[in-house]
Write a protein that holds these residues in place. Structure first.
Motif, PDB file in Angstrom:
ATOM      1  N   ASP A  85       0.840  -1.187   0.000  1.00 36.36           N
ATOM      2  CA  ASP A  85       0.000   0.000   0.000  1.00 36.36           C
ATOM      3  C   ASP A  85       0.886   1.252   0.000  1.00 36.36           C
ATOM      4  N   ARG A  86       0.245   2.412  -0.127  1.00 34.92           N
ATOM      5  CA  ARG A  86       0.989   3.661  -0.284  1.00 34.92           C
ATOM      6  C   ARG A  86       1.971   3.900   0.870  1.00 34.92           C
ATOM      7  N   GLN A  87       1.496   3.742   2.110  1.00 36.32           N
ATOM      8  CA  GLN A  87       2.332   4.009   3.269  1.00 36.32           C
ATOM      9  C   GLN A  87       3.504   3.040   3.341  1.00 36.32           C
ATOM     10  N   SER A  88       3.219   1.731   3.214  1.00 34.24           N
ATOM     11  CA  SER A  88       4.280   0.728   3.312  1.00 34.24           C
ATOM     12  C   SER A  88       5.294   0.871   2.182  1.00 34.24           C
ATOM     13  N   GLY A  89       4.779   1.108   0.952  1.00 36.43           N
ATOM     14  CA  GLY A  89       5.678   1.258  -0.191  1.00 36.43           C
ATOM     15  C   GLY A  89       6.613   2.435  -0.030  1.00 36.43           C
ATOM     16  N   GLY A  90       6.054   3.569   0.394  1.00 36.21           N
ATOM     17  CA  GLY A  90       6.895   4.748   0.611  1.00 36.21           C
ATOM     18  C   GLY A  90       7.915   4.530   1.701  1.00 36.21           C
ATOM     19  N   ASP A  91       7.498   3.889   2.781  1.00 38.27           N
ATOM     20  CA  ASP A  91       8.428   3.615   3.882  1.00 38.27           C
ATOM     21  C   ASP A  91       9.583   2.729   3.429  1.00 38.27           C
ATOM     22  N   VAL A  92       9.259   1.689   2.648  1.00 36.58           N
ATOM     23  CA  VAL A  92      10.292   0.740   2.227  1.00 36.58           C
ATOM     24  C   VAL A  92      11.326   1.409   1.325  1.00 36.58           C
ATOM     25  N   VAL A  93      10.882   2.171   0.324  1.00 40.70           N
ATOM     26  CA  VAL A  93      11.853   2.744  -0.610  1.00 40.70           C
ATOM     27  C   VAL A  93      12.669   3.866   0.039  1.00 40.70           C
ATOM     28  N   ARG A  94      12.063   4.627   0.948  1.00 40.66           N
ATOM     29  CA  ARG A  94      12.840   5.668   1.630  1.00 40.66           C
ATOM     30  C   ARG A  94      13.877   5.045   2.557  1.00 40.66           C
ATOM     31  N   LEU A  95      13.497   3.951   3.191  1.00 41.50           N
ATOM     32  CA  LEU A  95      14.438   3.231   4.029  1.00 41.50           C
ATOM     33  C   LEU A  95      15.581   2.667   3.188  1.00 41.50           C
ATOM     34  N   LEU A  96      15.239   2.092   2.055  1.00 43.03           N
ATOM     35  CA  LEU A  96      16.248   1.544   1.155  1.00 43.03           C
ATOM     36  C   LEU A  96      17.221   2.630   0.704  1.00 43.03           C
ATOM     37  N   ARG A  97      16.682   3.769   0.332  1.00 46.61           N
ATOM     38  CA  ARG A  97      17.544   4.876  -0.103  1.00 46.61           C
ATOM     39  C   ARG A  97      18.465   5.330   1.035  1.00 46.61           C
ATOM     40  N   GLU A  98      17.914   5.450   2.226  1.00 47.39           N
ATOM     41  CA  GLU A  98      18.722   5.907   3.362  1.00 47.39           C
ATOM     42  C   GLU A  98      19.863   4.942   3.668  1.00 47.39           C
ATOM     43  N   LEU A  99      19.552   3.640   3.710  1.00 49.88           N
ATOM     44  CA  LEU A  99      20.571   2.643   4.037  1.00 49.88           C
ATOM     45  C   LEU A  99      21.615   2.544   2.937  1.00 49.88           C
ATOM     46  N   ALA A 100      21.174   2.570   1.683  1.00 49.61           N
ATOM     47  CA  ALA A 100      22.108   2.454   0.572  1.00 49.61           C
ATOM     48  C   ALA A 100      23.036   3.668   0.510  1.00 49.61           C
ATOM     49  N   ARG A 101      22.498   4.848   0.749  1.00 50.17           N
ATOM     50  CA  ARG A 101      23.340   6.048   0.719  1.00 50.17           C
ATOM     51  C   ARG A 101      24.327   6.042   1.874  1.00 50.17           C
ATOM     52  N   ARG A 102      23.892   5.524   3.001  1.00 55.75           N
ATOM     53  CA  ARG A 102      24.796   5.436   4.145  1.00 55.75           C
ATOM     54  C   ARG A 102      25.996   4.565   3.810  1.00 55.75           C
ATOM     55  N   GLN A 103      25.765   3.533   2.997  1.00 58.52           N
ATOM     56  CA  GLN A 103      26.836   2.625   2.596  1.00 58.52           C
ATOM     57  C   GLN A 103      27.474   3.034   1.273  1.00 58.52           C
ATOM     58  N   GLY A 104      26.978   4.113   0.641  1.00 59.67           N
ATOM     59  CA  GLY A 104      27.525   4.574  -0.624  1.00 59.67           C
ATOM     60  C   GLY A 104      27.199   3.668  -1.793  1.00 59.67           C
ATOM     61  N   ASP A 114       5.459   2.860 -10.191  1.00 63.04           N
ATOM     62  CA  ASP A 114       4.787   3.486  -9.060  1.00 63.04           C
ATOM     63  C   ASP A 114       5.076   4.983  -9.000  1.00 63.04           C
ATOM     64  N   PRO A 115       4.117   5.843  -9.366  1.00 60.45           N
ATOM     65  CA  PRO A 115       4.365   7.287  -9.352  1.00 60.45           C
ATOM     66  C   PRO A 115       4.515   7.853  -7.940  1.00 60.45           C
ATOM     67  N   ARG A 116       4.160   7.058  -6.924  1.00 60.85           N
ATOM     68  CA  ARG A 116       4.196   7.549  -5.541  1.00 60.85           C
ATOM     69  C   ARG A 116       5.609   7.676  -5.008  1.00 60.85           C
ATOM     70  N   ILE A 117       6.587   7.050  -5.684  1.00 60.00           N
ATOM     71  CA  ILE A 117       7.936   7.014  -5.121  1.00 60.00           C
ATOM     72  C   ILE A 117       8.956   7.786  -5.952  1.00 60.00           C
ATOM     73  N   LEU A 118       8.487   8.556  -6.938  1.00 63.15           N
ATOM     74  CA  LEU A 118       9.420   9.244  -7.827  1.00 63.15           C
ATOM     75  C   LEU A 118      10.297  10.247  -7.091  1.00 63.15           C
ATOM     76  N   ASP A 119       9.811  10.725  -5.939  1.00 64.11           N
ATOM     77  CA  ASP A 119      10.566  11.756  -5.227  1.00 64.11           C
ATOM     78  C   ASP A 119      11.837  11.235  -4.567  1.00 64.11           C
ATOM     79  N   ILE A 120      12.031   9.916  -4.530  1.00 65.09           N
ATOM     80  CA  ILE A 120      13.260   9.403  -3.905  1.00 65.09           C
ATOM     81  C   ILE A 120      14.443   9.436  -4.861  1.00 65.09           C
ATOM     82  N   ALA A 121      14.187   9.697  -6.146  1.00 68.40           N
ATOM     83  CA  ALA A 121      15.220   9.517  -7.169  1.00 68.40           C
ATOM     84  C   ALA A 121      16.133  10.726  -7.309  1.00 68.40           C
TER      85      ALA A 121
END
Length: 234
Positions: free
Chosen positions: A176-195, A204-211
């Motif tokens: 759903d919208r909430q879970s999907g947004g949470d997962v991709v933002r978490l993924l972005r945060e962890l991946a960036r932390r590790q470079g 999914d147009p709901r997650i374009l802002d993470i890019a």
């Protein structure tokens, strides 16, 4: 610094001879260190095929592709297997084993890493589950977790081996919208932390802002940047 992904003139077709059906046509693409790139476009445009070529799940047919320093053109099966061990994969279906706990599912990703004992693998798996907010779910089986929690376990599994690249194929499609947004933002945060760079296929147009960047495909080709913006805004 060399780009983790650099493709030039990549072309791929299913079938041979007169039955050949082109899927990718002269694709050029580069993804930089720590960059989050979303790959969008209609079904059948070649997005998933491109992802599987980059992930060494298919052999190259034509063009030049450098992934984490490995030349994919002419790469042997052994070289592709070695490269896959350096890549974290996340798919639409979490693909967790139902008879294993969350910790054991994550630890499985570390079994091919030499020098890690079972205790080391389980310890690191627990640390990764804590990092995705599931410290209290380490001993839960998949059927005891929500859809969003199962996908968080998949994120932990993909990052546990400290990969040089994350490839994700529609990771929010079943959420759903909430879970999907949470997962991709978490993924972005962890991946960036590790470079670690992320290349993610999504409708999914709901997650374009993470890019950091959105790349649009159509009919096996990558569209110019101005057309990519109009496709993602549609």
């Amino acid at each position: 610094m060399t780009a983790p992904i650099r493709l030039s003139g990549v072309t791929y077709a299913y079938g041979k001879g007169e039955l050949a059906r082109p899927v990718l046509r002269d694709v050029d693409l580069a993804v930089g260190p720590g960059e989050v790139v979303l790959l969008t476009g209609p079904s059948g445009s070649g997005k998933t095929t491109l992802l599987t070529l980059i992930g060494a799940l298919r052999a190259m047919q034509a063009g030049d592709a450098l992934v984490l320093g490995q030349q994919m053109a002419g790469a042997s099966e052994a070289q592709r297997v070695a490269l896959r061990r350096r890549i974290g994969f996340i798919f639409q279906q979490h693909n967790l084993l139902g008879f294993l706990t969350a910790r054991q599912n994550v630890a499985m990703a570390l079994e091919l890493h030499p020098g890690l004992s079972e205790r080391d693998r389980l310890t690191r798996a627990g640390e990764m589950l804590a990092a995705v907010g599931l410290a209290d779910k380490t001993e839960s089986r998949p059927d005891q977790l929500s859809g969003g929690q199962r996908q968080r376990v998949a994120v932990a599994r993909a990052l546990a081996g400290r990969p040089g690249l994350i490839l994700a194929d529609e990771p929010t499609a079943a959420l759903d919208r909430q879970s999907g947004g949470d997962v991709v933002r978490l993924l972005r945060e962890l991946a960036r932390r590790q470079g670690v760079p992320i290349l993610m296929v999504t409708h999914d147009p709901r997650i374009l802002d993470i890019a950091d960047r959105i790349v649009a495909m159509e009919d096996g080709r990558i569209l110019p940047a101005n057309e990519a913006k109009s496709v993602s805004a549609a």
